[in-house]
Write an enzyme that holds these catalytic residues in place. Structure first.
Site, short mmCIF file in Angstrom:
data_model
loop_
_atom_site.label_atom_id
_atom_site.label_comp_id
_atom_site.label_asym_id
_atom_site.label_seq_id
_atom_site.Cartn_x
_atom_site.Cartn_y
_atom_site.Cartn_z
N LYS A 11 42.72 51.18 -10.77
CA LYS A 11 42.64 50.64 -9.70
C LYS A 11 44.01 50.74 -9.22
CE LYS A 11 45.69 46.87 -10.49
NZ LYS A 11 46.85 46.82 -9.96
N ASP A 137 42.92 40.63 -14.19
CA ASP A 137 42.62 41.90 -13.46
C ASP A 137 41.04 42.21 -13.90
OD1 ASP A 137 44.50 42.50 -11.55
OD2 ASP A 137 45.50 43.95 -13.13
#
Length: 293
Positions: A11, A137
């Site tokens: 990401k 995350d």
């Protein structure tokens, strides 16, 4: 089914704001996250014994209980009283300790893969709840796409992300950055520039990549760049090669640039490869963890 292959995606952050700190030391954030088409391959194979074996093509990750993948396996084994072993092969492509959630993404793939292999029947939401025990995350890495993350990063609101034709140039310099230290060094009372996330969400909705790129802000840059000038140099090279905007991802040291022209991104890549080894041109992704086949 006793084996499975998955893609575990990296990401980038299009913005990071840090709003405060909880009693337990976790920081309260508001950030925009986007998965990109840079991924590790994870192969999971069930074993007859109860062993947990981790193998990898990378010499830079631990293959023991220090690896978040090991923790993810044991978390599910203990939670559901499973007495089977697992062998995992991690083919690393995502830069390590890069601010791109490579480890979290691997843990996310383990949860998704073992949910299938062991027929646990967990929904995406249930997997995300379990994933939060491993790291802030992990829930995002399970679902991927683009999201506004709030709280400690666990409150996820799906949003419209970057258009797929956006080219993203990624460069990871050979630096090690401690996320913990970066957050600890951030002076919460003196943050000069904060992202306007409302505006960025609006621009993403309008597919106005130029405005998004111009208004990206990562408050952690003020800490990381101070001690690592290379990050500024990489941003400069990207901008000189027609990036619409360039920023550090996570707590660093990876830097990315957004481009509306792939040729410009490739030209920037060529320039950066003169000095750095880990340079990629990718596109944004509408996927999180993906099961192969």
């Amino acid at each position: 089914m006793n084996s499975i292959e998955l893609k575990s995606r990296a990401k980038i952050n299009l913005s990071i704001d840090v709003l405060g700190k909880r009693q337990d030391g976790y920081h309260l954030v508001e950030m925009i996250m986007q998965t990109v088409d840079l991924y590790d391959f994870i192969k999971i194979k069930e074993l007859e014994s109860e062993d947990v074996v981790i193998k990898s093509n990378s010499v830079d990750i631990p293959l023991n209980e220090e690896n978040i993948v090991f923790k993810a396996i044991n978390l599910l084994k203990n939670k559901f009283n499973i007495n089977k072993g697992v062998e995992v092969f991690i083919q690393k492509n995502i830069p390590i300790a890069a601010g791109m959630a490579g480890g979290s993404s691997n843990a996310a793939a383990i949860l998704v893969g073992l949910n299938k292999i062991w027929n646990l029947g967990l929904s995406e939401l249930e997997l995300q709840k379990i994933g939060l025990n491993l790291g802030a995350d992990v829930p995002f890495c399970i679902s991927g796409k683009a999201a506004l993350a709030q709280g400690i990063g666990e409150k996820l609101t799906p949003i419209i992300g970057l258009p797929e034709e956006t080219s993203i140039l990624i460069c990871k310099p050979d630096l090690f950055i401690s996320t913990k230290k970066v957050y600890e060094s951030l002076d919460l009372d003196n943050i000069q520039y904060r992202p306007d996330n409302k505006y960025l969400l609006e621009m993403l909705k309008n597919k106005d990549v130029k405005s998004v790129a111009k208004h990206m802000v990562n408050v952690l840059e003020s800490v990381t760049i101070k001690n690592n000038r290379e990050i500024d140099e990489i941003k400069k090279i990207m901008m000189e090669n027609n990036a619409l905007g360039s920023m550090m991802s996570g707590s660093g040291p990876t830097v990315f640039g957004l481009y509306d022209n792939r040729d410009d991104a490739l030209k920037g890549k060529k320039e950066l490869l003169k000095k750095y080894n880990q340079v990629y041109v990718v596109s944004s992704s509408e996927e999180g963890v993906e099961i192969n086949g």
